[in-house]
Design a protein around this motif. Structure first.
Motif, PDB file in Angstrom:
ATOM      1  N   ASN A  40       9.213  -8.847   3.475  1.00  0.00           N
ATOM      2  CA  ASN A  40      10.424  -9.515   3.966  1.00  0.00           C
ATOM      3  C   ASN A  40      11.239  -8.628   4.904  1.00  0.00           C
ATOM      4  OD1 ASN A  40       9.774 -11.841   2.539  1.00  0.00           O
ATOM      5  ND2 ASN A  40      11.042 -11.290   0.781  1.00  0.00           N
ATOM      6  N   GLN A  41      11.296  -7.320   4.617  1.00  0.00           N
ATOM      7  CA  GLN A  41      12.051  -6.398   5.476  1.00  0.00           C
ATOM      8  C   GLN A  41      11.460  -6.301   6.881  1.00  0.00           C
ATOM      9  OE1 GLN A  41      12.086  -2.802   3.138  1.00  0.00           O
ATOM     10  NE2 GLN A  41      13.748  -3.518   1.831  1.00  0.00           N
ATOM     11  N   GLU A  42      10.181  -6.613   7.009  1.00  0.00           N
ATOM     12  CA  GLU A  42       9.536  -6.583   8.323  1.00  0.00           C
ATOM     13  C   GLU A  42       9.688  -7.908   9.073  1.00  0.00           C
ATOM     14  OE1 GLU A  42       8.342  -3.860   9.886  1.00  0.00           O
ATOM     15  OE2 GLU A  42       9.244  -2.899   8.134  1.00  0.00           O
ATOM     16  N   GLY A  43      10.451  -8.827   8.487  1.00  0.00           N
ATOM     17  CA  GLY A  43      10.688 -10.103   9.147  1.00  0.00           C
ATOM     18  C   GLY A  43       9.644 -11.163   8.852  1.00  0.00           C
ATOM     19  N   CYS A  44       8.676 -10.809   8.023  1.00  0.00           N
ATOM     20  CA  CYS A  44       7.694 -11.787   7.565  1.00  0.00           C
ATOM     21  C   CYS A  44       8.285 -12.441   6.316  1.00  0.00           C
ATOM     22  CB  CYS A  44       6.365 -11.104   7.261  1.00  0.00           C
ATOM     23  SG  CYS A  44       5.642 -10.273   8.707  1.00  0.00           S
ATOM     24  N   GLN A  45       7.582 -13.405   5.743  1.00  0.00           N
ATOM     25  CA  GLN A  45       8.116 -14.092   4.556  1.00  0.00           C
ATOM     26  C   GLN A  45       7.079 -14.108   3.446  1.00  0.00           C
ATOM     27  OE1 GLN A  45       9.503 -18.064   5.337  1.00  0.00           O
ATOM     28  NE2 GLN A  45       9.664 -18.550   3.177  1.00  0.00           N
ATOM     29  N   ILE A  46       7.385 -13.444   2.343  1.00  0.00           N
ATOM     30  CA  ILE A  46       6.455 -13.391   1.211  1.00  0.00           C
ATOM     31  C   ILE A  46       6.385 -14.758   0.535  1.00  0.00           C
ATOM     32  CG2 ILE A  46       8.119 -12.660  -0.550  1.00  0.00           C
ATOM     33  CD1 ILE A  46       4.561 -11.272  -0.132  1.00  0.00           C
ATOM     34  N   ILE A  47       5.176 -15.140   0.146  1.00  0.00           N
ATOM     35  CA  ILE A  47       4.974 -16.384  -0.594  1.00  0.00           C
ATOM     36  C   ILE A  47       4.496 -16.070  -2.009  1.00  0.00           C
ATOM     37  CG2 ILE A  47       3.695 -18.570  -0.719  1.00  0.00           C
ATOM     38  CD1 ILE A  47       3.451 -18.373   2.388  1.00  0.00           C
ATOM     39  N   ALA A  48       3.513 -15.192  -2.142  1.00  0.00           N
ATOM     40  CA  ALA A  48       2.982 -14.834  -3.461  1.00  0.00           C
ATOM     41  C   ALA A  48       2.349 -13.452  -3.405  1.00  0.00           C
ATOM     42  CB  ALA A  48       1.941 -15.859  -3.910  1.00  0.00           C
ATOM     43  N   VAL A  49       2.516 -12.712  -4.496  1.00  0.00           N
ATOM     44  CA  VAL A  49       1.849 -11.417  -4.682  1.00  0.00           C
ATOM     45  C   VAL A  49       1.376 -11.389  -6.127  1.00  0.00           C
ATOM     46  CG1 VAL A  49       2.022  -8.901  -4.608  1.00  0.00           C
ATOM     47  CG2 VAL A  49       3.493 -10.281  -3.129  1.00  0.00           C
ATOM     48  N   ASN A  50       0.113 -11.024  -6.317  1.00  0.00           N
ATOM     49  CA  ASN A  50      -0.408 -10.880  -7.669  1.00  0.00           C
ATOM     50  C   ASN A  50      -1.712 -10.108  -7.582  1.00  0.00           C
ATOM     51  OD1 ASN A  50      -0.417 -11.121 -10.440  1.00  0.00           O
ATOM     52  ND2 ASN A  50      -1.076 -13.247 -10.473  1.00  0.00           N
ATOM     53  N   GLY A  51      -2.201  -9.696  -8.718  1.00  0.00           N
ATOM     54  CA  GLY A  51      -3.457  -8.983  -8.765  1.00  0.00           C
ATOM     55  C   GLY A  51      -3.811  -8.635 -10.190  1.00  0.00           C
ATOM     56  N   VAL A  52      -4.692  -7.698 -10.305  1.00  0.00           N
ATOM     57  CA  VAL A  52      -5.105  -7.175 -11.599  1.00  0.00           C
ATOM     58  C   VAL A  52      -5.096  -5.659 -11.502  1.00  0.00           C
ATOM     59  CG1 VAL A  52      -6.390  -9.225 -12.330  1.00  0.00           C
ATOM     60  CG2 VAL A  52      -7.558  -7.489 -10.982  1.00  0.00           C
ATOM     61  N   HIS A  53      -5.708  -5.000 -12.456  1.00  0.00           N
ATOM     62  CA  HIS A  53      -5.640  -3.541 -12.537  1.00  0.00           C
ATOM     63  C   HIS A  53      -6.186  -2.800 -11.322  1.00  0.00           C
ATOM     64  CE1 HIS A  53      -9.654  -4.564 -13.931  1.00  0.00           C
ATOM     65  NE2 HIS A  53      -9.996  -3.338 -13.571  1.00  0.00           N
ATOM     66  N   ASP A  54      -7.066  -3.420 -10.535  1.00  0.00           N
ATOM     67  CA  ASP A  54      -7.723  -2.674  -9.459  1.00  0.00           C
ATOM     68  C   ASP A  54      -7.533  -3.217  -8.053  1.00  0.00           C
ATOM     69  OD1 ASP A  54      -9.292  -4.936  -9.723  1.00  0.00           O
ATOM     70  OD2 ASP A  54     -11.186  -3.853  -9.924  1.00  0.00           O
ATOM     71  N   HIS A  55      -6.818  -4.346  -7.885  1.00  0.00           N
ATOM     72  CA  HIS A  55      -6.579  -4.858  -6.545  1.00  0.00           C
ATOM     73  C   HIS A  55      -5.405  -5.832  -6.510  1.00  0.00           C
ATOM     74  CE1 HIS A  55      -8.956  -8.242  -8.075  1.00  0.00           C
ATOM     75  NE2 HIS A  55      -8.439  -8.967  -7.084  1.00  0.00           N
ATOM     76  N   ILE A  56      -4.940  -6.099  -5.287  1.00  0.00           N
ATOM     77  CA  ILE A  56      -3.773  -6.954  -5.053  1.00  0.00           C
ATOM     78  C   ILE A  56      -4.118  -8.023  -4.014  1.00  0.00           C
ATOM     79  CG2 ILE A  56      -1.466  -6.982  -3.988  1.00  0.00           C
ATOM     80  CD1 ILE A  56      -1.193  -5.592  -6.524  1.00  0.00           C
ATOM     81  N   HIS A  57      -3.555  -9.222  -4.219  1.00  0.00           N
ATOM     82  CA  HIS A  57      -3.565 -10.287  -3.215  1.00  0.00           C
ATOM     83  C   HIS A  57      -2.125 -10.465  -2.763  1.00  0.00           C
ATOM     84  CE1 HIS A  57      -7.602 -12.094  -4.059  1.00  0.00           C
ATOM     85  NE2 HIS A  57      -7.426 -11.376  -5.162  1.00  0.00           N
ATOM     86  N   CYS A  58      -1.902 -10.530  -1.478  1.00  0.00           N
ATOM     87  CA  CYS A  58      -0.568 -10.698  -0.925  1.00  0.00           C
ATOM     88  C   CYS A  58      -0.627 -11.850   0.083  1.00  0.00           C
ATOM     89  CB  CYS A  58      -0.136  -9.398  -0.257  1.00  0.00           C
ATOM     90  SG  CYS A  58       1.550  -9.381   0.314  1.00  0.00           S
ATOM     91  N   PHE A  59       0.164 -12.901  -0.141  1.00  0.00           N
ATOM     92  CA  PHE A  59       0.157 -14.093   0.699  1.00  0.00           C
ATOM     93  C   PHE A  59       1.537 -14.232   1.338  1.00  0.00           C
ATOM     94  CE2 PHE A  59      -0.072 -18.976   0.746  1.00  0.00           C
ATOM     95  CZ  PHE A  59      -0.872 -19.012   1.879  1.00  0.00           C
TER      96      PHE A  59
END
Length: 153
Positions: A40-59
């Motif tokens: 959000n600070q970069e002017g983009c808009q976060i929709i969802a962030v989630n993952g598990v112990h070894d990786h992340i998905h950022c939408f």
């Protein structure tokens, strides 16, 4: 940029260095908040962030004057600094080099959000590597097996 109208939905996927299980459930949700703030600070808009112990998905919705590489570099750099500054891991934390990025249309947003929100359940059936290769194949991204995230040692 006046008269510039865009809606660019991007899902990024990136892994912990050497896929060592370091994203502990005790503090993972705080990390998602940190990542959301970075986006959000970069002017983009976060929709969802989630993952598990070894990786992340950022939408998120990508701002047209920000490159995907730049935003991922900022996410990975600032979030790893936060993890290290907070002393959340026993050894120095780092994200693995590289990332996956996939774009979606408006009609797919709800499905992508549900997919990301259900990562814990999803990974009871499928490994990260299997999931990642399936994404690459679904989006017809050519890849070299030698450069798919390094397996744990």
């Amino acid at each position: 940029m006046p008269n510039t109208y865009t809606q660019i939905y991007v899902q990024t996927v990136f892994a912990v260095k050497y896929r060592d299980a370091k994203l502990h459930s005790d503090w993972r949700k705080k990390l998602y908040g940190v990542i959301g703030n970075i986006v959000n600070q970069e002017g983009c808009q976060i929709i969802a962030v989630n993952g598990v112990h070894d990786h992340i998905h950022c939408f998120f919705i990508l701002k047209p004057d920000v490159s995907i590489s730049k935003i991922v570099q900022l996410i990975k750099g600032k979030s790893s600094k936060w993890i290290n500054d907070e002393g959340l891991t026993h050894s120095k934390f780092a994200w693995q080099g590289g990332f996956g990025a996939f774009t979606y249309g408006q009609s797919q947003v709800n499905d992508v959000v549900k997919y990301i929100q259900n990562q814990e359940l999803h990974h009871k059936k499928k490994t990260f590597r299997e999931e990642y290769i399936k994404l690459l194949q679904k989006f017809k991204v050519e890849y070299d097996n030698a450069y798919i995230f390094i397996e744990p040692v």
